[in-house]
Enzyme design. Sequence first.
Site, mmCIF file in Angstrom:
data_model
loop_
_atom_site.group_PDB
_atom_site.id
_atom_site.type_symbol
_atom_site.label_atom_id
_atom_site.label_comp_id
_atom_site.label_asym_id
_atom_site.label_seq_id
_atom_site.Cartn_x
_atom_site.Cartn_y
_atom_site.Cartn_z
ATOM 1 N N LEU A 266 0.860 -1.181 0.000
ATOM 2 C CA LEU A 266 0.000 0.000 0.000
ATOM 3 C C LEU A 266 0.896 1.231 0.000
ATOM 4 O O LEU A 266 2.003 1.201 0.554
ATOM 5 C CB LEU A 266 -0.899 0.027 1.249
ATOM 6 C CG LEU A 266 -1.952 -1.076 1.398
ATOM 7 C CD1 LEU A 266 -2.681 -0.914 2.724
ATOM 8 C CD2 LEU A 266 -2.945 -1.048 0.250
ATOM 9 N N ASP A 267 0.419 2.329 -0.606
ATOM 10 C CA ASP A 267 1.160 3.591 -0.518
ATOM 11 C C ASP A 267 1.370 3.942 0.947
ATOM 12 O O ASP A 267 0.548 3.609 1.804
ATOM 13 C CB ASP A 267 0.366 4.719 -1.184
ATOM 14 C CG ASP A 267 0.291 4.555 -2.691
ATOM 15 O OD1 ASP A 267 1.121 3.824 -3.242
ATOM 16 O OD2 ASP A 267 -0.597 5.174 -3.293
ATOM 17 N N MET A 268 2.463 4.642 1.219
ATOM 18 C CA MET A 268 2.785 4.989 2.597
ATOM 19 C C MET A 268 1.620 5.699 3.294
ATOM 20 O O MET A 268 1.307 5.429 4.455
ATOM 21 C CB MET A 268 4.032 5.880 2.645
ATOM 22 C CG MET A 268 4.468 6.246 4.057
ATOM 23 S SD MET A 268 5.973 7.247 4.110
ATOM 24 C CE MET A 268 5.324 8.834 3.605
ATOM 25 N N SER A 269 0.954 6.616 2.592
ATOM 26 C CA SER A 269 -0.097 7.411 3.221
ATOM 27 C C SER A 269 -1.425 6.683 3.327
ATOM 28 O O SER A 269 -2.340 7.149 3.993
ATOM 29 C CB SER A 269 -0.298 8.719 2.438
ATOM 30 O OG SER A 269 0.871 9.504 2.478
ATOM 31 N N THR A 270 -1.555 5.538 2.649
ATOM 32 C CA THR A 270 -2.805 4.761 2.668
ATOM 33 C C THR A 270 -2.779 3.776 3.821
ATOM 34 O O THR A 270 -1.784 3.091 4.045
ATOM 35 C CB THR A 270 -2.974 4.002 1.339
ATOM 36 O OG1 THR A 270 -2.932 4.929 0.260
ATOM 37 C CG2 THR A 270 -4.288 3.247 1.305
#
Length: 559
Positions: free
Chosen positions: A401-405
Site C-alpha cells: 500500500l502507498d505509505m499514506s494509505t
Amino acid sequence: MELNCVRHFNTDVSSIALPQKFTFPFYYTPHTLAKIAAEELQEYLVKQQDFEHNFGLQPHQNGLIIGKMFGVLVVELPNKSLAYLAAFSGKLAESNYISFFVPPVFDTLQKNGFYKKGEELLNQYNKEIEAFENNVDYIKEKSLLAEIKQKATTDLSYLKEKNKSNKLLRDTMRKKALESHNEDVEQLLYQLNEASKNDSILLKKATKYWNYCIENQEKIVQIFDEQLATLKEKRKQKSASLQQQLFENYSFLNQYQESKSLGEIFQQNPPAGAGECAAPKLLHYAFTHQLKPIALAEFWWGQSPKSEIKKHKQYYPACIGKCKPILSHMLQGIKTDKNMLAINPAEGKELKIIYEDDYLAVICKPEEFLSVPGKEIIDSVQTRVQQMFPKATGPLVVHRLDMSTSGLMLIAKTIDIYTALQSQFIQRKIKKTYIALLDGVISTPKGRIDLPLRVDLDNRPYQMVCYEYGKPATTDYEVIATQNGKTLIHFYPITGRTHQLRVHASHHLGLHTPIVGDDLYGTKNKRLCLHASQLVFTHPITQELLTIENPIDFNSSYE
C-alpha cells in the site's frame, strides 16, 4: 544598489516572527510571510496589465491555455527590512522578462547572445535539410528506385510462379511418359530436363538484371543521401556544441558567491528545462544582489495541464529531477527546516493483526507507514512482520500500500504461500475494496475510470496520465454517501498502479475530486482519507474463500 525586482510588502508584516530556518524546498508548509507574499503576487496576477497570457481562468480568452508555476522568495534587505521576489517557471507570454519578476538565470532569448545566434544557424540547417528533402531531382530518383524495386518484385514473383507451374506440368508429363513405355520416352525426358534448365537460367538472368538495375539506381540515390547525411551531421554537431556552451554558461550562485554551471551540476547531461524553474531563479537573483533568503513558496496558477495534476493556487514543492541537484548547490551552508521525508512517520504506530493462521496473516497498516523499507527510512511493514513472525520464511509482504494509505495487507509465512497468493494477484482473483473520502460531491453514483499512468520522471514519486507510455490503470467506483460537501466512496481497483486511486480521483479526466488530505494531488490535511477496507481471496491451503474486513469512519473526523 538598484533592485528593480524587489517587491515591498503591501501588508504590514512587522509583527510576524521570522522563521528560524529556511524552507526545505521539497516538502514544506509555507511560512506566514511566504503566504502573504504569494497572496500579493496572486492579487497582481488578477489585476495586472503588463502581459497577456491565457491561464484558462477566464472564458473566451484567446491563446493556448497554459497554467504556470510561480514562486515567491521572502528576503532580508541590507537595511534589515523585509521584501520579496517573484518568479515564474519557464517563459511567460513568450518572454523571459516581465518587469514584476526576476530575470532568468541565463536568457536564451537574448537577441545578440550566442544561444540565439546558434539557434539561427540551426534553423538555417533545418531549412537547408528541408529544401534538400523536397528537391525535385532527389524525390524523382527515390521514386524511380521504389518503382524499379516494385517492378523487380512483380517480375520475379511472376517468373517464380511460372516456373513452379511449369515444374508441376513437367512432373506430370514425366510420370505419364515413364508409364507409357513409349520408344520416344528418352527424347521426351531430355526435352523436359532442358526446359527445366531454361526456366532456371531465365530466373537467374532476370534476378541478375533487376539486381543490376536496383544497384545502379541506389548509387544515384546514395549520392543525394550522403549529401543529406552531411547536412544532418553538421546540424547535430552544432546542436551538441551549442548545448555544451549553454551548459557551461548557465551558472548558479550560492551564498558564498560560488558559481556552478548546469554542466557541472548534472555532469553534462541536464534534463530539459533544468534551471528554468522559479526557485533557482529566485535564489540566484537574491545571491547576485546580496539578499538574505528567508522563506520560499511555489504555487500553481491556472488550469491543470492534461497529464499532471495541478490545482489553481495550490502550493507545491520544488521538483526533484530538475531542481534538487541545482538547489543542493545553491543552499550550501543555509540551515533549512527538517526534511520531513527523512523522518520516520511510523514511529509509535503499531500493526494490528486482523486474521492469522499457520500459513498467512492479514494485518492493518496505519497511515503514513511504509510497506517496505525506503531509501532513508528502514522501519516498515516488512521489517515489523519479520520481527512479529521470526520463524517465517519467504518475502512475507505479498503486496503493498502507498505509505499514506492505511488498511489491509496480506502476509505470507512461507515462500509457497507467498507464490500462491502472488499468483492470485497476478490473475486478478483477489478482490480489493478501498474506502475514501473525496473533497467534493460526485454526481455519478457508480462507474469505471480508465486512465493509463506512468511516473513523472522529473518529479518522482508523482504519477501522471500518459496515453503514449503509461501502463493501463482501471478503477471501478461506487458512491456510498454525500455529506457536508464531501463524498464517501468505494474504490475497486482492477489494476494496482502506484498512486492509482489518488490520481484517478483527482485528475480532471477521472472524478476531478481529490481524496481528502492528499498532499500530492489535492490539499494536505490531517491524513490521506484512503483505506483498504476489504480483501477477498482463496486460502492457498484450505481453498476456502476468505473475506477479511476492517472498516474505518472518515466522516466522524471531518464533520
